[in-house]
Motif scaffolding. Structure first.
Motif, PDB file in Angstrom:
ATOM      1  N   LEU A  30       7.631 -16.425  36.456  1.00 44.22           N
ATOM      2  CA  LEU A  30       6.870 -17.793  37.610  1.00 44.22           C
ATOM      3  C   LEU A  30       6.400 -17.731  37.352  1.00 44.22           C
ATOM      4  O   LEU A  30       5.780 -19.191  37.465  1.00 44.22           O
ATOM      5  CB  LEU A  30       7.400 -16.767  38.880  1.00 44.22           C
ATOM      6  CG  LEU A  30       8.963 -16.705  38.962  1.00 44.22           C
ATOM      7  CD1 LEU A  30       8.929 -15.723  40.688  1.00 44.22           C
ATOM      8  CD2 LEU A  30       9.815 -17.611  39.002  1.00 44.22           C
ATOM      9  N   THR A  31       4.830 -17.145  36.615  1.00 45.99           N
ATOM     10  CA  THR A  31       3.739 -17.637  36.323  1.00 45.99           C
ATOM     11  C   THR A  31       3.638 -18.484  35.196  1.00 45.99           C
ATOM     12  O   THR A  31       2.532 -19.703  35.397  1.00 45.99           O
ATOM     13  CB  THR A  31       2.451 -16.619  35.607  1.00 45.99           C
ATOM     14  OG1 THR A  31       3.274 -16.314  34.310  1.00 45.99           O
ATOM     15  CG2 THR A  31       2.575 -15.272  36.228  1.00 45.99           C
ATOM     16  N   PHE A  32       4.867 -18.931  35.087  1.00 44.33           N
ATOM     17  CA  PHE A  32       4.342 -19.976  33.361  1.00 44.33           C
ATOM     18  C   PHE A  32       6.083 -21.431  34.464  1.00 44.33           C
ATOM     19  O   PHE A  32       5.081 -22.540  34.069  1.00 44.33           O
ATOM     20  CB  PHE A  32       5.679 -20.051  32.615  1.00 44.33           C
ATOM     21  CG  PHE A  32       5.748 -19.608  31.333  1.00 44.33           C
ATOM     22  CD1 PHE A  32       4.642 -19.752  29.755  1.00 44.33           C
ATOM     23  CD2 PHE A  32       5.041 -17.480  31.145  1.00 44.33           C
ATOM     24  CE1 PHE A  32       4.611 -19.039  29.247  1.00 44.33           C
ATOM     25  CE2 PHE A  32       4.725 -17.007  29.974  1.00 44.33           C
ATOM     26  CZ  PHE A  32       4.424 -17.704  29.071  1.00 44.33           C
ATOM     27  N   VAL A  33       6.873 -20.971  35.395  1.00 45.51           N
ATOM     28  CA  VAL A  33       7.055 -21.890  36.626  1.00 45.51           C
ATOM     29  C   VAL A  33       6.095 -23.277  37.206  1.00 45.51           C
ATOM     30  O   VAL A  33       5.241 -23.899  37.467  1.00 45.51           O
ATOM     31  CB  VAL A  33       7.950 -21.474  37.554  1.00 45.51           C
ATOM     32  CG1 VAL A  33       8.460 -22.651  38.808  1.00 45.51           C
ATOM     33  CG2 VAL A  33       9.255 -20.821  36.519  1.00 45.51           C
ATOM     34  N   ASP A  34       4.874 -21.950  37.810  1.00 45.56           N
ATOM     35  CA  ASP A  34       3.585 -22.544  38.533  1.00 45.56           C
ATOM     36  C   ASP A  34       2.506 -23.600  37.700  1.00 45.56           C
ATOM     37  O   ASP A  34       1.821 -24.446  38.334  1.00 45.56           O
ATOM     38  CB  ASP A  34       2.770 -21.062  38.482  1.00 45.56           C
ATOM     39  CG  ASP A  34       2.864 -20.819  40.259  1.00 45.56           C
ATOM     40  OD1 ASP A  34       3.378 -21.372  41.349  1.00 45.56           O
ATOM     41  OD2 ASP A  34       2.628 -19.941  40.663  1.00 45.56           O
ATOM     42  N   GLU A  35       2.469 -22.985  36.414  1.00 41.93           N
ATOM     43  CA  GLU A  35       2.211 -23.815  35.478  1.00 41.93           C
ATOM     44  C   GLU A  35       2.432 -25.044  34.491  1.00 41.93           C
ATOM     45  O   GLU A  35       1.785 -25.991  34.678  1.00 41.93           O
ATOM     46  CB  GLU A  35       1.594 -23.261  33.956  1.00 41.93           C
ATOM     47  CG  GLU A  35       0.253 -21.968  34.505  1.00 41.93           C
ATOM     48  CD  GLU A  35       0.328 -21.270  33.185  1.00 41.93           C
ATOM     49  OE1 GLU A  35       0.248 -21.515  32.430  1.00 41.93           O
ATOM     50  OE2 GLU A  35      -0.161 -20.309  33.607  1.00 41.93           O
TER      51      GLU A  35
END
Length: 289
Positions: free
Chosen positions: A83-88
């Motif tokens: 989800l950190t990649f989704v946020d970015e």
């Protein structure tokens, strides 16, 4: 009363346990319980011999800083990393895995989406857990793992079949490595463990990390992760995940039309979000919607 309950039920919890309670912005309770039976100690000594360790190392008393394998509690950590990649904006939950792993497309699995991987709804029929883990131990890289699952049969449409296991989260881990050019262990250290001050948490630091069950952690470290979720994605003033994605993580992804092909008996009729069980039956969620 909580202490008394823990002492009474400790035999069923393995003879060792740590209980921590966080409330109103602070740790309210932290206590270790250690009273292993002779049978539990004997089992521990056998395990130590198999692992090539000293019995004292395996049978040491638990404390809030004891480092242990956390099995399926790893799934929440891996989902948060995705989800950190989704946020970015580097990844979308609706992205298909074939976009990043073309080999899966050649074997009819490219249309599986990232959210399917995090909710065990890929539709892939993976082997039983013991067999799957036995095969996994022989694999050295993410690319080899993807090769190993290409011929797994599909048992239904992605999103319509729930099978609790390892395959989906491992596919998501492979996608992260393709996007970033970094290995999964490094990504976890940089994006989750480091910012959350989880100094004793990792995925083994050797061999291929098992995203769905290979993490090691301590009660103190894992409490930092849970605190971040409770505070809607923040930890000590640092934004780890957006509030929107923490909310999305907690949404039940299993509708009334989702076949439960396999779930552990103790999960009953719970639903499933992204990396974690949702203690709410799927049918009730669907009816309210």
């Amino acid at each position: 009363a909580v202490t008394e309950w823990m002492e009474q039920n400790l035999p069923e919890l393995g003879g060792r346990a740590v209980l921590m309670v966080y409330k109103d912005g602070a740790l309210q309770y932290s206590q270790a319980f250690n009273n292993m039976s002779r049978r539990q100690q004997t089992a521990g000594k056998i395990r130590a011999r198999i692992q090539g360790k000293e019995p004292e190392e395996v049978l040491q008393d638990y404390t809030p800083t004891t480092r242990e394998r956390i099995a399926s509690a790893s799934k929440w950590l891996s989902a948060a990393l995705v989800l950190t990649f989704v946020d970015e904006g580097k990844l979308r939950l609706s992205d298909t895995v074939g976009k990043y792993l073309p080999a899966l497309s050649r074997y009819g699995k490219g249309h599986i989406r990232i959210w399917h991987c995090l909710s065990h709804t890929t539709g892939i029929k993976e082997p039983a857990l013991r067999e799957a883990l036995g095969s996994f131990q022989k694999i050295k890289t993410m690319d080899q793992y993807i090769e190993s699952i290409l011929t797994y049969p599909m048992e239904g449409e992605p999103g319509k079949v729930f099978r609790y296991g390892n395959t989906g989260l491992q596919i998501a881990a492979a996608v992260l490595e393709k996007i970033s050019g970094k290995d999964f262990e490094t990504l976890f250290a940089e994006r989750i463990a480091g910012p959350l001050e989880m100094k004793n948490t990792d995925f083994g630091k050797s061999g291929l990390p098992l995203a769905a069950g290979g993490a090691w952690s301590t009660p103190e470290d894992y409490m930092n992760f849970l605190t971040m979720l409770l505070q809607e994605g923040e930890f000590k003033g640092k934004r780890i995940l957006s509030k929107a994605l923490v909310t999305e993580m907690m949404k039940n992804k299993l509708g009334s039309d989702c076949l439960r092909a396999y779930a552990p008996e103790e999960a009953g009729n719970w639903g499933y979000g992204l990396g974690a069980w949702i203690i709410d039956p799927p049918l009730a969620i669907a009816a309210r919607k």
